[in-house]
Design an enzyme around this catalytic site. Structure first.
Site, PDB file in Angstrom:
ATOM      1  N   GLY A 123       0.640 -13.447  -4.542  1.00 40.11           N
ATOM      2  CA  GLY A 123       0.346 -12.178  -5.764  1.00 40.11           C
ATOM      3  C   GLY A 123      -0.290 -11.062  -5.404  1.00 40.11           C
ATOM      4  O   GLY A 123       0.779 -10.239  -6.191  1.00 40.11           O
ATOM      5  N   GLU A 126       3.125  -8.948  -4.154  1.00 37.59           N
ATOM      6  CA  GLU A 126       3.831  -8.948  -5.710  1.00 37.59           C
ATOM      7  C   GLU A 126       3.242  -7.720  -6.088  1.00 37.59           C
ATOM      8  O   GLU A 126       4.587  -7.334  -7.377  1.00 37.59           O
ATOM      9  CB  GLU A 126       4.068 -10.176  -6.556  1.00 37.59           C
ATOM     10  N   GLU A 146       4.753 -18.708  -0.553  1.00 41.64           N
ATOM     11  CA  GLU A 146       4.627 -19.347  -1.489  1.00 41.64           C
ATOM     12  C   GLU A 146       5.099 -21.062  -1.631  1.00 41.64           C
ATOM     13  O   GLU A 146       4.573 -21.503  -2.051  1.00 41.64           O
ATOM     14  CB  GLU A 146       4.984 -18.828  -2.888  1.00 41.64           C
TER      15      GLU A 146
END
Length: 263
Positions: A123, A126, A146
């Site tokens: 994350g 991202e 992930e």
């Protein structure tokens, strides 16, 4: 840490102690600097941080300014908070908790700069992909592990990363767990600058200075039209230019340019 040292005059700050529990926020007239600040878990992104970043977005939507995002303690963000992530179920996935925030950050009116130090994974990566600019320190490690945890990077990596670095590299990162170091990230243009950790934030502010010298309205409109769908061009460009052709800043800046040429 040294990487958090910024000259006192780099950005006139108006911090509010205790305003947030997971962020450190410095406000200036033309920018906000937000530091992710959960050092006990390497700045992992939890629900509280998501909520607080939404508050930052709301502020920047009301009063557009440049946003610099960095991480405290020599780490950008080690990923989403796995302890929370483990407990999420199908209904949580359908809410788009992280993807909704990162999309909002990507849509902010003024440019967003991600200053990446140390781990920028999952994350955290991202979040960086949603920025307009990514600059890094020599210690950065970027990737999306992930699938090793039984999930996918569903907050933007599956489409933003391919746009940024191309399909082959994106698949190597997402499907084979490749982690890029600073030189590798620079080589594939995932980051545009690499600095020693102690110089990273000064470089982020220098980039913000260059952006701030541009006309704010033109910058905002350029960012908006840049991200318009392909079939919207050139009509969107022409309509945006029509607005700017009538702006006071256009006449003032072009007149100043012509006056300088006469000297």
């Amino acid at each position: 840490m040294a990487g958090d040292a910024v000259p006192a005059d780099a950005v006139p700050a108006d911090s509010v102690p205790g305003e947030f529990s997971t962020l450190l926020v410095d406000r200036g007239p033309d920018r906000l600097h937000v530091r992710l600040n959960r050092p006990e878990v390497r700045n992992a992104i939890d629900q509280a941080m998501i909520d607080e970043l939404h508050l930052v977005c709301a502020e920047l939507e009301r009063e557009p300014r440049i946003l610099i995002i960095s991480g405290a303690g020599g780490i950008f963000a080690s990923g989403a908070d796995i302890a929370q992530l483990r407990e999420r179920r199908a209904a949580d996935a359908l809410q788009g908790i992280n993807s909704g925030l990162f999309g909002r950050i990507a849509r902010l009116p003024m440019p967003v700069i991600a200053a990446l130090d140390g781990w920028a994974l999952g994350g955290g990566a991202e979040l960086a992909y949603a920025a307009d600019f990514r600059i890094a320190s020599t210690t950065v490690r970027l990737g999306n592990p992930e699938t090793a945890l039984g999930i996918i990077p569903a907050a933007g990596a599956l489409w933003r990363l391919a746009e940024l670095v191309g399909e082959p590299v994106a698949k190597e990162i997402i499907l084979a767990g490749r982690i890029l170091n600073a030189d590798e990230a620079l080589a594939v243009h995932l980051v545009t600058e690499v600095h020693e950790p102690g110089a990273l934030l000064a470089a982020a502010h220098a980039l913000a200075d260059r952006i701030a010298k541009q006309d704010p309205l033109a910058t905002r409109i350029a960012k908006q039209v840049f991200h318009a769908p392909a079939d919207a061009h050139p009509q969107a460009d022409n309509e945006a230019q029509a607005v700017l052709f009538e702006s006071e800043a256009k006449f003032a800046r072009m007149t100043a340019f012509l006056e300088r040429k006469k000297r």
